[in-house]
Design an enzyme around this catalytic site. Structure first.
Site, PDB file in Angstrom:
ATOM      1  N   TYR A 111      18.045  36.973 -17.634  1.00 59.34           N
ATOM      2  CA  TYR A 111      19.039  36.029 -18.175  1.00 59.34           C
ATOM      3  C   TYR A 111      18.383  35.098 -19.194  1.00 59.34           C
ATOM      4  CZ  TYR A 111      22.607  32.423 -18.559  1.00 59.34           C
ATOM      5  OH  TYR A 111      23.536  31.541 -19.057  1.00 59.34           O
ATOM      6  N   HIS A 167      11.487  42.169 -14.646  1.00 56.90           N
ATOM      7  CA  HIS A 167      10.955  41.070 -13.822  1.00 56.90           C
ATOM      8  C   HIS A 167       9.453  41.241 -13.564  1.00 56.90           C
ATOM      9  CE1 HIS A 167      14.687  38.972 -12.828  1.00 56.90           C
ATOM     10  NE2 HIS A 167      15.232  40.160 -13.015  1.00 56.90           N
ATOM     11  N   GLU A 204       7.544  39.205 -12.161  1.00 50.76           N
ATOM     12  CA  GLU A 204       7.115  38.452 -10.978  1.00 50.76           C
ATOM     13  C   GLU A 204       7.232  39.235  -9.678  1.00 50.76           C
ATOM     14  OE1 GLU A 204       9.802  38.077 -12.746  1.00 50.76           O
ATOM     15  OE2 GLU A 204      11.516  37.290 -11.646  1.00 50.76           O
ATOM     16  N   SER A 207       3.851  15.783  14.502  1.00 51.35           N
ATOM     17  CA  SER A 207       4.506  16.683  15.453  1.00 51.35           C
ATOM     18  C   SER A 207       3.483  17.615  16.081  1.00 51.35           C
ATOM     19  CB  SER A 207       5.542  17.525  14.715  1.00 51.35           C
ATOM     20  OG  SER A 207       4.877  18.426  13.847  1.00 51.35           O
ATOM     21  N   GLY A 208       2.283  17.657  15.490  1.00 52.01           N
ATOM     22  CA  GLY A 208       1.292  18.626  15.958  1.00 52.01           C
ATOM     23  C   GLY A 208       1.367  19.901  15.148  1.00 52.01           C
ATOM     24  N   GLY A 209       2.392  20.030  14.303  1.00 53.46           N
ATOM     25  CA  GLY A 209       2.532  21.211  13.452  1.00 53.46           C
ATOM     26  C   GLY A 209       1.662  21.098  12.206  1.00 53.46           C
ATOM     27  N   VAL A 210       1.670  22.174  11.418  1.00 55.54           N
ATOM     28  CA  VAL A 210       0.795  22.244  10.241  1.00 55.54           C
ATOM     29  C   VAL A 210       1.151  21.159   9.212  1.00 55.54           C
ATOM     30  CG1 VAL A 210       0.019  23.744   8.358  1.00 55.54           C
ATOM     31  CG2 VAL A 210       0.640  24.733  10.554  1.00 55.54           C
ATOM     32  N   ASP A 211       2.435  21.043   8.895  1.00 50.55           N
ATOM     33  CA  ASP A 211       2.809  20.195   7.759  1.00 50.55           C
ATOM     34  C   ASP A 211       2.517  18.716   8.001  1.00 50.55           C
ATOM     35  OD1 ASP A 211       3.731  22.625   7.016  1.00 50.55           O
ATOM     36  OD2 ASP A 211       5.840  22.165   7.376  1.00 50.55           O
ATOM     37  N   SER A 212       2.979  18.201   9.148  1.00 49.23           N
ATOM     38  CA  SER A 212       2.763  16.765   9.362  1.00 49.23           C
ATOM     39  C   SER A 212       1.277  16.477   9.535  1.00 49.23           C
ATOM     40  CB  SER A 212       3.586  16.259  10.555  1.00 49.23           C
ATOM     41  OG  SER A 212       3.131  16.807  11.760  1.00 49.23           O
ATOM     42  N   SER A 213       0.512  17.414  10.100  1.00 50.21           N
ATOM     43  CA  SER A 213      -0.918  17.175  10.281  1.00 50.21           C
ATOM     44  C   SER A 213      -1.644  17.137   8.934  1.00 50.21           C
ATOM     45  CB  SER A 213      -1.555  18.258  11.153  1.00 50.21           C
ATOM     46  OG  SER A 213      -0.876  18.362  12.366  1.00 50.21           O
TER      47      SER A 213
END
Ligand code: XMP
Length: 531
Positions: free
Chosen positions: A83, A184, A186, A238-244
């Site tokens: 496009y 494409h 990609e 939270s103990g998760g990856v992102d917040s840590s």
């Protein structure tokens, strides 16, 4: 240090995020903006180059995405894809033929040079006259082609740079520094696509390829330091990856000005409350206020069976506990100014995308909801990153694999994996069963290749026999799924040996569960969590 940026304008293609990822894989930063972004916003990023994504529309549609054509006059290199090619042709005075349908398929593309404008000579002898986008590529390429609208007449100054047997596949106006392709590059069905993207990013735009984890950490840390000044910051862990990872980055920037709040909501995994504190406080030096609020949460969950009510109660109670702690910390520190959130890039793109927001199937609750009474400003250090990039940054920050390699865990925790009422006894049963599932999947070397694997406690009692004793106890369901992003998922065909060990360990070691079943439902139509 400025970050060199390639801007991708999203015209609604399903592949837009992939373009960003392909560029970032080359250590060059890229951002996706909606195609309607004002020119001033694009210019403010001082882009090295602009990519126009594909999209489902036709340039003549009444509701065709309305990008500002002045972006073709910015003087920075432009690459149009599908496009994007039609957009360029249409707005620079050429003609596009509309087709009622768009289809994708494999195709072979012949690269043209100035002397071979019809593609008749497939044995191109030299690179002379081949446009810079295709430099170093063979004379023919396998590509993932979009068949639909087509450029009929090129705008003045443009030439054809590639064709398939019966369609135009690429155009360029080198003087204006505009290139476009109908296929494409990609997607992985275009095997040499990464080379084409490297040509654009390095040879045409002149990127240095210095967007490394070290560079990201350095600029982010400097940015946070400048923004926060002497202010005080709180972060919900939270103990998760992102917040840590978010907390560790902010801690690197401002040290003791950051206080992390970690709430035990009573529905965490076995030993999670202690282990997360150990990992983050002792190994990484974070200042953590750990609040054991399990009783408060259990009181709110007593007698609740409806899944949405469980989620809402847990979400509301979390905010209340977080609010109490934040208020207390504010008193101690003389005020809190900022809140850290582990927002990731896909959420940012999703909320600003040209596509409409998808329907909410379950109300999601994430740690770190804004405290109600406080006017806190947000720090979102990961809002430019995809999940795997967050892990790379975490590794560079020296964080343990134990945290970085974790499977996602829902905010409402085990509560959405205990069907029926959540009681402390049921939580304890599920914690035991869950630990066995995770341990056996890890022992089989499967943990990191599976999106999520866990146990669910069903309020279904059945008869069993243990030794000479008749038992009448609960059922555990085992769930393991493969997924890219949690939006869709396939159930994982776990090896029978692994299922056998999980089942025999749960039944033998968890008193109160005497039957194990395996969930073989994909998403859709199922969801990953049972509630
Ligand atoms: P579903 O069950 O909707 O889950 O297929 C998709 C993914 O989202 C996770 N999930 C949550 N994550 N807060 C979260 O942070 C939530 O309330 C929540 N509910 C589901 C789920 O574990 C899966 O990865």
């Amino acid at each position: 240090m400025d970050t060199q940026t390639i801007v991708i304008l999203d015209f609604g293609s399903q592949y837009t995020q992939l373009i960003a990822r392909r560029i970032r894989e080359q250590n060059v930063f890229s951002v996706v903006l909606p195609c309607t972004a004002p020119i001033s916003e694009i210019q403010a990023l001082k882009p090295l180059g602009v990519i126009l994504s594909g999209g489902p529309s036709s340039v003549y549609d009444a509701d065709a995405p309305a990008a500002d054509p002045r972006l073709l006059e910015l003087g920075v290199p432009v690459l149009g894809i599908c496009y994007g090619l039609h957009f360029i042709v249409h707005h620079l005075g050429g003609k596009v033929k509309s087709a009622p349908r768009r289809e994708y398929g494999h195709a072979e593309v012949t690269i043209l040079d100035e002397a071979n404008q019809d593609g008749a000579n497939k044995d191109r002898a030299s690179e002379d006259g081949v446009t810079a986008l295709f430099a170093g590529l063979p004379a023919t390429l396998q590509v993932w082609m979009s068949h639909g609208d087509e450029a009929l007449e090129l705008p003045a100054g443009f030439r054809r740079t590639a064709v398939t047997q019966n369609a135009l596949a690429g155009i360029a106006n080198e003087e204006r520094r505009i290139w476009a392709v109908q296929f494409h590059p990609e997607v992985h069905h275009t095997p040499l696509g990464p080379k084409l993207i490297r040509n654009f990013v390095f040879n045409i735009c002149g990127a240095a390829g210095d967007w490394t984890p070290a560079h990201f950490i350095e600029t982010t840390v400097a940015g946070i330091r400048e923004k926060v000044g002497k202010g005080h910051v709180i972060c919900g862990l939270s103990g998760g990856v992102d917040s840590s990872v978010a907390a560790v980055l902010v801690h690197k920037a401002i040290g003791s000005q950051l206080t992390c709040i970690f709430v035990n909501n009573g529905v965490l995994r076995k030993n999670e409350f202690v282990n997360v504190q150990k990992n983050l406080r002792e190994k990484l030096g974070l200042h953590i206020v750990a609040v054991d609020a399990s009783e408060r949460f259990m009181a709110k969950l007593a007698g609740v069976i409806d899944p949405e009510t469980k989620r809402k109660r847990i979400g509301a109670e979390f905010i209340a506990v977080f609010d109490d702690e934040a208020t207390r910390i504010a008193k101690e520190t003389g005020g809190v100014d900022w809140l850290v959130q582990g927002t990731l890039y896909p959420d940012v793109i999703e909320s600003s995308s040209v596509k409409g927001p998808s329907q909410t199937i379950k109300s999601h609750h994430n740690v770190g909801g804004l405290p109600l009474g406080m006017k806190l400003k947000l720090i979102e250090p990961l809002r430019d990153l995809f999940k795997d990039e967050v892990r790379r940054i975490g590794r560079d920050l020296g964080m343990p694999e134990e945290i970085l390699g974790r499977q996602p865990f829902p905010g409402p925790g085990l509560a959405v994996r205990i069907l029926g009422e959540v009681t402390p006894e049921r939580v304890a049963l599920l914690q035991e069963a869950d630990e066995i599932v995770v341990a056996e999947i890890k022992a089989a070397g499967l943990y990191s290749s599976i999106w999520q694997s866990f146990a669910v406690l069903l309020p279904v009692m059945s008869v069993g026999v243990m030794g000479d004793q008749r038992t009448y106890a609960y059922t555990a369901a085992v769930r393991a799924v493969h997924s890219e992003d949690g939006m869709t998922a396939d159930w994982t065909p776990l090896p029978y040996e692994v299922l056998k060990r999980i089942s025999s360990r749960i039944v033998n070691e968890v008193r109160g569960i005497n039957r194990v079943v395996y969930d073989i439902t994909s998403k859709p139509p199922g969801t990953i969590e049972w509630e």
